[in-house]
Scaffold this motif. Structure first.
Motif, PDB file in Angstrom:
ATOM      1  N   ILE A 133      47.513  86.719  19.367  1.00  7.70           N
ATOM      2  CA  ILE A 133      48.088  85.983  18.625  1.00  7.70           C
ATOM      3  C   ILE A 133      48.042  84.463  19.287  1.00  7.70           C
ATOM      4  CG2 ILE A 133      50.210  85.124  17.381  1.00  7.70           C
ATOM      5  CD1 ILE A 133      51.031  87.954  17.277  1.00  7.70           C
ATOM      6  N   PHE A 134      48.488  84.466  20.365  1.00 10.21           N
ATOM      7  CA  PHE A 134      48.398  83.099  21.195  1.00 10.21           C
ATOM      8  C   PHE A 134      47.300  82.887  22.106  1.00 10.21           C
ATOM      9  CE2 PHE A 134      53.179  84.357  20.557  1.00 10.21           C
ATOM     10  CZ  PHE A 134      53.369  83.546  19.742  1.00 10.21           C
ATOM     11  N   THR A 135      46.057  82.750  21.381  1.00  3.89           N
ATOM     12  CA  THR A 135      45.073  82.319  22.056  1.00  3.89           C
ATOM     13  C   THR A 135      44.964  81.316  23.073  1.00  3.89           C
ATOM     14  OG1 THR A 135      44.304  81.004  20.199  1.00  3.89           O
ATOM     15  CG2 THR A 135      43.798  83.560  19.638  1.00  3.89           C
ATOM     16  N   PRO A 136      43.801  80.952  23.760  1.00  3.74           N
ATOM     17  CA  PRO A 136      43.731  80.064  24.684  1.00  3.74           C
ATOM     18  C   PRO A 136      43.492  78.642  23.760  1.00  3.74           C
ATOM     19  CG  PRO A 136      42.147  81.748  25.253  1.00  3.74           C
ATOM     20  CD  PRO A 136      42.855  82.009  24.175  1.00  3.74           C
ATOM     21  N   MET A 137      43.346  78.327  22.688  1.00  2.77           N
ATOM     22  CA  MET A 137      43.217  77.289  21.930  1.00  2.77           C
ATOM     23  C   MET A 137      44.885  76.911  21.480  1.00  2.77           C
ATOM     24  SD  MET A 137      42.156  74.432  20.854  1.00  2.77           S
ATOM     25  CE  MET A 137      40.535  74.613  21.270  1.00  2.77           C
ATOM     26  N   ASN A 252      59.262  81.704  21.094  1.00  4.79           N
ATOM     27  CA  ASN A 252      59.422  81.504  22.469  1.00  4.79           C
ATOM     28  C   ASN A 252      58.545  82.425  23.543  1.00  4.79           C
ATOM     29  OD1 ASN A 252      60.980  79.946  24.490  1.00  4.79           O
ATOM     30  ND2 ASN A 252      62.005  81.970  24.978  1.00  4.79           N
ATOM     31  N   LEU A 253      58.296  83.643  23.153  1.00  2.00           N
ATOM     32  CA  LEU A 253      57.522  84.393  23.986  1.00  2.00           C
ATOM     33  C   LEU A 253      56.181  83.810  24.390  1.00  2.00           C
ATOM     34  CD1 LEU A 253      58.190  87.925  22.513  1.00  2.00           C
ATOM     35  CD2 LEU A 253      59.452  86.809  24.480  1.00  2.00           C
ATOM     36  N   SER A 254      55.676  82.955  23.570  1.00  2.00           N
ATOM     37  CA  SER A 254      54.389  82.094  23.865  1.00  2.00           C
ATOM     38  C   SER A 254      54.438  81.426  25.326  1.00  2.00           C
ATOM     39  CB  SER A 254      53.907  81.268  22.764  1.00  2.00           C
ATOM     40  OG  SER A 254      54.881  80.102  22.568  1.00  2.00           O
ATOM     41  N   LEU A 418      50.865  76.321  12.987  1.00  2.00           N
ATOM     42  CA  LEU A 418      49.714  75.991  12.534  1.00  2.00           C
ATOM     43  C   LEU A 418      48.436  76.100  13.065  1.00  2.00           C
ATOM     44  CD1 LEU A 418      48.388  74.562  10.058  1.00  2.00           C
ATOM     45  CD2 LEU A 418      48.800  72.340  11.296  1.00  2.00           C
ATOM     46  N   SER A 419      48.572  76.099  14.529  1.00  2.00           N
ATOM     47  CA  SER A 419      47.326  76.434  15.511  1.00  2.00           C
ATOM     48  C   SER A 419      47.028  77.880  15.307  1.00  2.00           C
ATOM     49  CB  SER A 419      47.731  76.194  16.925  1.00  2.00           C
ATOM     50  OG  SER A 419      46.615  76.442  17.753  1.00  2.00           O
ATOM     51  N   VAL A 420      48.041  78.708  15.196  1.00  2.32           N
ATOM     52  CA  VAL A 420      47.708  80.334  14.972  1.00  2.32           C
ATOM     53  C   VAL A 420      47.096  80.757  13.594  1.00  2.32           C
ATOM     54  CG1 VAL A 420      48.841  82.464  14.740  1.00  2.32           C
ATOM     55  CG2 VAL A 420      49.698  81.019  16.424  1.00  2.32           C
ATOM     56  N   LYS A 424      43.136  82.155  13.073  1.00  2.00           N
ATOM     57  CA  LYS A 424      42.999  83.392  12.610  1.00  2.00           C
ATOM     58  C   LYS A 424      42.194  83.414  11.311  1.00  2.00           C
ATOM     59  CE  LYS A 424      45.063  85.838  15.742  1.00  2.00           C
ATOM     60  NZ  LYS A 424      44.462  86.646  16.378  1.00  2.00           N
ATOM     61  N   VAL A 425      42.245  82.125  10.509  1.00  2.00           N
ATOM     62  CA  VAL A 425      41.798  82.137   9.135  1.00  2.00           C
ATOM     63  C   VAL A 425      40.183  81.337   9.293  1.00  2.00           C
ATOM     64  CG1 VAL A 425      43.907  82.110   7.894  1.00  2.00           C
ATOM     65  CG2 VAL A 425      42.612  80.000   8.431  1.00  2.00           C
ATOM     66  N   THR A 426      40.041  80.855  10.552  1.00  2.00           N
ATOM     67  CA  THR A 426      38.699  80.253  10.575  1.00  2.00           C
ATOM     68  C   THR A 426      37.903  80.770  11.971  1.00  2.00           C
ATOM     69  OG1 THR A 426      39.823  78.400   9.526  1.00  2.00           O
ATOM     70  CG2 THR A 426      37.450  77.788  10.811  1.00  2.00           C
TER      71      THR A 426
END
Length: 432
Positions: A133-137, A252-254, A418-420, A424-426
């Motif tokens: 979910i919390f990718t490098p970007m 907050n885990l991110s 919004l980044s997540v 995921k959609v693009t």
């Protein structure tokens, strides 16, 4: 032999490094329980117990994370994201049509549930889904937004704003002088001196503040020691408030992922899955304890990377001693009363310099990525929207449903979410 061991473990370098860690952790901790107590209009006695508990458990959390958790010298402190959410809920109590204890009780319930789930995820290894979910970007977006949020907080805090909202010019001039002084120490001074620029800045700034503005330092609270459970309100079933606190607690885990990854990179290592699992467990454990005492839950501070880069001291031993000293201070009311008199404008000015390094950490997390007119949206849209929301008064969103206001007004939450979604959609590889 005994003298040799004492010299080995308590050298002057270790002593000053430990003191620097103590002041760094203290400066990042002290304002949090005091501001939450003020936002929820709790009694002075309850605020004092929140402060003592904050110092004690923050020190212990640092030690356990560095010892058995992720095993890096990372400040385990009160989450900036959740701090903002709790302050927002407390300050908007009247517009929500609820009492402070009703909101505080709902927050306690939501955070207890989030903390418990965090520990369960760590025990069963479910935390492995979070990197998907919390990718490098997403982490890059988070780091940039965290940098902007912290720098705005420290900048405003070092100006010495009066009760009428105007800037205190003499205090602000001292803060600017401290920023220049600490920056020059960091850049120009020999490494043996530059490594302690944070500690030197706090001590020098504190002395100058007392000399230049006598009688204006914070008053020392009474030297009393006691603990009170749920000072903000006993747990209840206010579903809306519970949902906001619970969701923010999971988001907050991110921060753990970003912090541990950044620390591993700084040490020239690659973080192992076990380090993340252990870190999540101790974060959940100490966050659960924090919820019992009305404190903001814990998280590894990504901003510590800036401190480590400024001091160039990566050893864990001074970190452990600094955490232990903080825990002891929390148990000794006279020490707590003395340190509370540190002018927050001084602490904010010094931390402003320390956290300049965090921008470099965010920039480095891009790993040389290049963007075109299409792919720039994955970075620019969430970051700039988040910054815009950070600079927008929460009163602007008063016409929205009250349960949405804490989310919409928090630029860090909205930017990361919004980044997540964008990741995921693009499939951004099609636009390269």
């Amino acid at each position: 032999m005994r003298l040799f061991l004492m010299n080995k473990y308590f050298s002057s370098f270790t002593l000053f490094s430990s003191l620097q860690w103590l002041f760094f952790i203290f400066a990042n901790t002290i304002v949090v329980p005091l501001s939450v107590g003020a936002a929820f209009d709790v009694s002075p006695e309850a605020t004092k117990t929140m402060l003592s508990a904050s110092l004690l458990f923050t020190g212990l959390a640092c030690i356990f994370q560095g010892w058995k958790g992720h095993r890096y010298p990372l400040l385990e402190g009160h989450s900036g994201l959740l701090w903002g959410v709790m302050l927002n809920l407390g300050l908007t109590a009247s517009s929500l049509g609820m009492s402070y204890t009703e909101i505080g009780g709902g927050v306690a319930t939501g955070l207890l549930l989030a903390s418990g789930l965090t520990m369960v995820m760590a025990i069963f290894g479910w935390n492995s889904i979070l990197p998907r979910i919390f990718t490098p970007m997403v982490m890059t977006v988070y780091l940039f937004l965290l940098t902007f949020q912290l720098m705005m907080v420290f900048f405003q805090g070092m100006l010495g704003v009066n009760e009428d909202g105007a800037m205190n010019v003499p205090v602000s001039m001292l803060s600017v002088a401290l920023v220049i002084f600490v920056s020059l120490l960091k850049i120009k001074a020999p490494r043996a001196v530059g490594n302690f620029s944070i500690l030197i800045g706090i001590v020098v700034g504190w002395i100058l503040y007392v000399l230049l503005f006598p009688g204006s330092s914070p008053e020392a609270p009474a030297a009393e020691f006691s603990f009170v459970l749920f000072p903000l309100g006993a747990p209840n079933l206010e579903v809306g408030i519970i949902a906001v606190a619970f969701f923010a607690g999971l988001l907050n885990l991110s921060n753990t992922i970003a912090s541990v990854q950044a620390a591993a990179t700084l040490h020239g290592e690659k973080a192992e899955p076990g380090q993340f699992r252990n870190s999540f467990f101790f974060t959940g454990f100490f966050s659960l304890i924090a919820s019992l005492f009305g404190l903001v839950p814990y998280t590894p501070f990504t901003s510590t990377i800036g401190f480590l880069q400024s001091t160039r001291i990566l050893e864990r031993r001074p970190f452990f001693f600094g955490g232990a000293l903080l825990a002891v201070i929390g148990l000794v009311p006279p020490l707590t009363s003395f340190l509370v008199t540190m002018p927050m404008t001084v602490g904010n000015a010094v931390l402003f310099v320390a956290y300049l390094q965090l921008f470099g950490t965010a920039y480095a997390s891009l790993n040389g990525a290049e963007f075109n007119s299409d792919t720039i949206f994955r970075l620019a849209l969430p970051v700039l929207l988040g910054v815009c929301l950070m600079n927008t008064s929460p009163a602007v969103f008063s016409s929205l449903p009250v349960l949405l206001q804490p989310f919409i007004a928090n630029g860090l939450i909205i930017g990361v979410l919004l980044s997540v979604v964008l990741e995921k959609v693009t499939d951004w590889r099609k636009y390269i």
